[in-house]
Scaffold this motif. Structure first.
Motif, PDB file in Angstrom:
ATOM      1  N   PHE A   5      59.691   9.159  38.184  1.00 18.31           N
ATOM      2  CA  PHE A   5      59.801   8.260  37.047  1.00 18.31           C
ATOM      3  C   PHE A   5      61.195   8.334  36.419  1.00 18.31           C
ATOM      4  CE2 PHE A   5      55.064   8.510  36.897  1.00 18.31           C
ATOM      5  CZ  PHE A   5      54.833   7.150  37.100  1.00 18.31           C
ATOM      6  N   SER A   6      61.771   9.516  36.378  1.00 19.38           N
ATOM      7  CA  SER A   6      63.111   9.666  35.826  1.00 19.38           C
ATOM      8  C   SER A   6      64.136   8.923  36.671  1.00 19.38           C
ATOM      9  CB  SER A   6      63.482  11.151  35.734  1.00 19.38           C
ATOM     10  OG  SER A   6      62.616  11.825  34.845  1.00 19.38           O
ATOM     11  N   LEU A   7      63.997   9.051  37.992  1.00 22.06           N
ATOM     12  CA  LEU A   7      64.920   8.348  38.893  1.00 22.06           C
ATOM     13  C   LEU A   7      64.745   6.827  38.785  1.00 22.06           C
ATOM     14  CD1 LEU A   7      64.852  10.575  42.106  1.00 22.06           C
ATOM     15  CD2 LEU A   7      66.800  10.177  40.596  1.00 22.06           C
ATOM     16  N   LEU A   8      63.489   6.392  38.675  1.00 23.86           N
ATOM     17  CA  LEU A   8      63.236   4.950  38.544  1.00 23.86           C
ATOM     18  C   LEU A   8      63.801   4.422  37.232  1.00 23.86           C
ATOM     19  CD1 LEU A   8      59.594   4.648  39.966  1.00 23.86           C
ATOM     20  CD2 LEU A   8      61.724   3.910  41.043  1.00 23.86           C
ATOM     21  N   GLN A   9      63.739   5.260  36.197  1.00 28.77           N
ATOM     22  CA  GLN A   9      64.307   4.864  34.918  1.00 28.77           C
ATOM     23  C   GLN A   9      65.821   4.698  35.020  1.00 28.77           C
ATOM     24  OE1 GLN A   9      63.610   7.687  31.794  1.00 28.77           O
ATOM     25  NE2 GLN A   9      64.064   6.224  30.159  1.00 28.77           N
ATOM     26  N   GLU A 148      67.974   8.530  53.825  1.00 30.29           N
ATOM     27  CA  GLU A 148      67.665   9.648  52.947  1.00 30.29           C
ATOM     28  C   GLU A 148      67.108  10.833  53.740  1.00 30.29           C
ATOM     29  OE1 GLU A 148      67.920   9.700  48.834  1.00 30.29           O
ATOM     30  OE2 GLU A 148      69.423   9.420  50.400  1.00 30.29           O
ATOM     31  N   ILE A 149      66.321  10.545  54.757  1.00 31.08           N
ATOM     32  CA  ILE A 149      65.845  11.627  55.631  1.00 31.08           C
ATOM     33  C   ILE A 149      67.033  12.310  56.295  1.00 31.08           C
ATOM     34  CG2 ILE A 149      64.565  12.122  57.752  1.00 31.08           C
ATOM     35  CD1 ILE A 149      62.594   9.907  56.910  1.00 31.08           C
ATOM     36  N   MET A 150      68.025  11.488  56.718  1.00 30.01           N
ATOM     37  CA  MET A 150      69.237  12.051  57.326  1.00 30.01           C
ATOM     38  C   MET A 150      69.990  12.906  56.309  1.00 30.01           C
ATOM     39  SD  MET A 150      72.411  10.001  59.132  1.00 30.01           S
ATOM     40  CE  MET A 150      72.777   9.100  57.620  1.00 30.01           C
ATOM     41  N   PRO A 174      60.999  13.636  48.338  1.00 29.15           N
ATOM     42  CA  PRO A 174      60.080  12.490  48.127  1.00 29.15           C
ATOM     43  C   PRO A 174      60.538  11.553  47.007  1.00 29.15           C
ATOM     44  CG  PRO A 174      58.853  14.527  48.433  1.00 29.15           C
ATOM     45  CD  PRO A 174      60.283  14.914  48.265  1.00 29.15           C
ATOM     46  N   PRO A 175      60.922  12.091  45.821  1.00 33.35           N
ATOM     47  CA  PRO A 175      61.360  11.165  44.757  1.00 33.35           C
ATOM     48  C   PRO A 175      62.589  10.343  45.143  1.00 33.35           C
ATOM     49  CG  PRO A 175      60.909  13.339  43.855  1.00 33.35           C
ATOM     50  CD  PRO A 175      60.893  13.491  45.331  1.00 33.35           C
ATOM     51  N   ALA A 179      62.512   6.324  45.402  1.00 35.36           N
ATOM     52  CA  ALA A 179      63.307   5.601  44.406  1.00 35.36           C
ATOM     53  C   ALA A 179      64.444   4.808  45.060  1.00 35.36           C
ATOM     54  CB  ALA A 179      63.873   6.585  43.391  1.00 35.36           C
ATOM     55  N   ASN A 180      65.157   5.454  45.983  1.00 32.32           N
ATOM     56  CA  ASN A 180      66.293   4.780  46.607  1.00 32.32           C
ATOM     57  C   ASN A 180      65.855   3.650  47.531  1.00 32.32           C
ATOM     58  OD1 ASN A 180      68.247   6.274  45.323  1.00 32.32           O
ATOM     59  ND2 ASN A 180      68.403   7.816  46.924  1.00 32.32           N
ATOM     60  N   ALA A 181      64.735   3.843  48.237  1.00 29.98           N
ATOM     61  CA  ALA A 181      64.239   2.790  49.131  1.00 29.98           C
ATOM     62  C   ALA A 181      63.836   1.558  48.326  1.00 29.98           C
ATOM     63  CB  ALA A 181      63.064   3.312  49.953  1.00 29.98           C
ATOM     64  N   PHE A 182      63.089   1.780  47.228  1.00 31.43           N
ATOM     65  CA  PHE A 182      62.706   0.643  46.389  1.00 31.43           C
ATOM     66  C   PHE A 182      63.930   0.030  45.709  1.00 31.43           C
ATOM     67  CE2 PHE A 182      58.299   2.248  46.562  1.00 31.43           C
ATOM     68  CZ  PHE A 182      57.644   1.044  46.797  1.00 31.43           C
ATOM     69  N   GLY A 183      64.860   0.872  45.296  1.00 35.81           N
ATOM     70  CA  GLY A 183      66.080   0.374  44.657  1.00 35.81           C
ATOM     71  C   GLY A 183      66.887  -0.504  45.605  1.00 35.81           C
ATOM     72  N   ALA A 184      67.026  -0.080  46.847  1.00 40.61           N
ATOM     73  CA  ALA A 184      67.767  -0.870  47.835  1.00 40.61           C
ATOM     74  C   ALA A 184      67.091  -2.212  48.080  1.00 40.61           C
ATOM     75  CB  ALA A 184      67.893  -0.086  49.137  1.00 40.61           C
TER      76      ALA A 184
END
Length: 569
Positions: A5-9, A148-150, A174-175, A179-184
């Motif tokens: 949630f913090s990252l999404l914020q 991100e896995i890389m 996981p966060p 977060a980054n996948a949805f952000g992209a």
């Protein structure tokens, strides 16, 4: 869960900035994949900025940073290619390295690798002709997951001590992946929406421009005058939906359609300062009614509140007039109509120049015809009158017939505004000419017509055959001591599986010598007019067998506009 949630914020702030930037021209290159240098520079600058912002927006965890930096690196490569991706990743990585921490080197390496990874995905889709995939949010989502896995793998391999690195990866993997996948995916959605808006705008622009071009084609070829400009103004008014349209020359209004037509009347002398300025400076002038006030110079209660004045320029840069688009006081100019106005000015300028070219070409054609007439009339009339004078004492009826033929010949010559006639009409003209010449040469001249019926209704330029016959007599048979003979032939034949027409005028003198201009200007004009009508590869060809015959030959293709529609050929 709290970290997600913090990252999404933090990501929300990141995406708001992205959305605001999408409204600027700087964002426009991201909507295309061109590979051009300006597009790559724009990608590098923007995504390097997002890469750095992603680090600053990150959350500090165990002397490391959970962040959204990967979005900038991966999307920089995905949209800009391997070189841009590598450069963005390296920039973001070096920035992260400068901030320290036990993962500084690992993050610098992984960010650079992520940018390069996005660039390789870009290259994969481009080489397979699947550019649209680059702008697919799903693709961006899964590319970020893989990137991100890389990154997590590189942290485990490089960061020391390993136990601390392993503990960090367990906490942030996981966060950050989610977060980054949805952000992209959301970032690509913003680009995709902007791209759709731009394409819709372009489609609307192209559609309007095409409709106006289709409806206005050929109108200004009739001249740049009140009648033609009124038609053009009406078309533009209907297609653009602006408040009013006006077209002027450099002195007065030629046409006006729309609001204010009651006082913007055709013929009114130009009094607008804006129009005068556009004409004098040869540049577009726009008064939006807000930053630059607009007030009609003809009526203080005019409902028009904004104007766009575009000069119409000729090929030499000379101003031919203006086109003016207006909007009412309660309506703003759309950016589409502003851009369209500039395109319309170029379209109308080209049409005016085309009309003037056609007018000049028509005048040239008429001048050529008059020159042909001037050549044939004086000496032919002199010879004809002498012949009739001699015949009238012996055979008044024959003299009367000759006068009628002479009258028909000159009546035909007076029709100098006719640019083309059928071969049948051309032969009738020749017949009138030959009747007088046959009387003059008595039994010393024989003429044979052998023209196929199938070609009689095919069109040729006026004065095509008569100068050839005149030349055959004047420079050919009249020089012979024995009897002269002229044959006039015409027939269809096939050349390269396409029908052509061959016309010939043959004399039995054989006196033509190539390079000696005894054939006169008349034949040169005939040749030029044939080439202008049918193409440079067609025209008049002269063939001579010395002392035996001279052949003036014309070959041209059978096309639709050669044929009289009422003919049955």
């Amino acid at each position: 869960m709290e970290l997600i949630f913090s990252l999404l914020q933090q990501l929300s702030v990141y995406l708001v900035i992205a959305y605001l930037l999408s409204k600027t021209p700087l964002f426009m290159p991201l909507t295309t994949v061109s590979g051009h240098f300006p597009q790559r520079i724009a990608c590098y600058v923007l995504f390097s900025l997002f890469c750095i912002l992603g680090t600053y927006f990150g959350l500090t965890i165990e002397n490391a940073i959970a962040n959204t930096r990967a979005i900038g690196a991966v999307l920089g490569g995905l949209l800009g290619g391997p070189l841009v991706g590598f450069a963005v990743g390296l920039t973001g990585g070096l920035h992260r390295y400068s901030m320290g921490g036990f993962t500084d080197l690992a993050c610098a390496i992984s960010t650079t690798a992520e940018g390069l990874f996005g660039g390789l995905i870009h290259l994969y889709y481009v080489r397979r002709g699947m550019v649209d995939k680059i702008f697919n949010p799903k693709v961006a989502f899964f590319v970020l997951v893989a990137a991100e896995i890389m990154q997590m793998s590189i942290i485990l391999l490089v960061a020391k001590p390993f136990d601390q690195a392993w503990h960090l990866v367990q906490a942030i993997a996981p966060p950050m992946i989610i977060a980054n996948a949805f952000g992209a995916a959301l970032f690509i959605s913003i680009i995709q929406d902007r791209k759709a808006i731009y394409e819709e705008y372009s489609a609307a622009f192209s559609s309007k421009a095409l409709k106006i071009a289709q409806r206005s084609v050929g109108i200004l070829s009739e001249g740049f005058n009140p009648e033609t400009t009124k038609k053009i103004a009406q078309i533009i008014y209907e297609e653009t939906g602006v408040g009013a349209v006006s077209i002027t020359d450099c002195d007065k209004i030629l046409a006006f359609i729309g609001l204010g037509a009651d006082h913007h009347r055709p013929g009114t002398i130009i009094s607008s300062e804006y129009t005068r300025r556009a004409i004098t400076n040869k540049e577009l002038f726009y008064a939006d009614g807000y930053e630059i006030k607009y007030q009609c110079s003809l009526h203080d209660k005019c409902k028009l509140g904004a104007v766009l004045v575009i000069p119409l320029l000729g090929g030499d840069g000379q101003v031919l007039g203006t086109i003016k688009l207006y909007e009412g006081k309660q309506k703003l100019f759309s950016s589409l109509n502003r851009s369209l106005g500039e395109g319309l000015a170029k379209l109308l300028s080209n049409q005016i120049l085309t009309g003037r070219y056609i007018e000049q070409k028509t005048l040239l054609t008429q001048a050529e015809l008059r020159l042909l007439q001037a050549q044939v009339n004086p000496h032919f009339l002199f010879n004809a009158l002498n012949t009739i004078s001699a015949v009238i004492r012996k055979d008044p009826n024959k003299a009367r017939d000759l006068i009628q033929h002479l009258s028909l010949f000159f009546r035909r010559n007076l029709k100098n505004n006719i640019e083309r006639v059928t071969i049948k009409e051309e032969l009738a003209h020749i017949t009138s000419y030959l009747e007088v010449e046959l009387a003059r040469f008595s039994d010393r001249l024989e003429v044979d017509f052998s023209v196929n019926q199938s070609v009689l209704n095919i069109y040729v330029p006026t004065f095509t055959l008569q100068p050839l016959v005149e030349n055959a007599i004047k420079h050919g048979t009249s020089t012979l001591l024995e009897n002269g003979k002229i044959s006039i032939t015409g027939a269809l034949f096939s050349h390269n599986n396409f029908p052509h027409i061959k016309l010939q005028v043959i004399d039995n003198a054989g006196t033509y010598v190539e390079g000696i201009n005894h054939s006169g200007l008349g034949l040169q004009i005939v040749n030029k007019r044939l080439q202008n009508t049918f193409g440079e590869e067609f025209g008049l060809q002269m063939h001579c067998k010395k002392g035996e015959s001279t052949t003036a030959e014309i070959i041209f293709p059978l096309v639709n506009n050669n044929i009289n529609e009422s003919a049955n050929v």
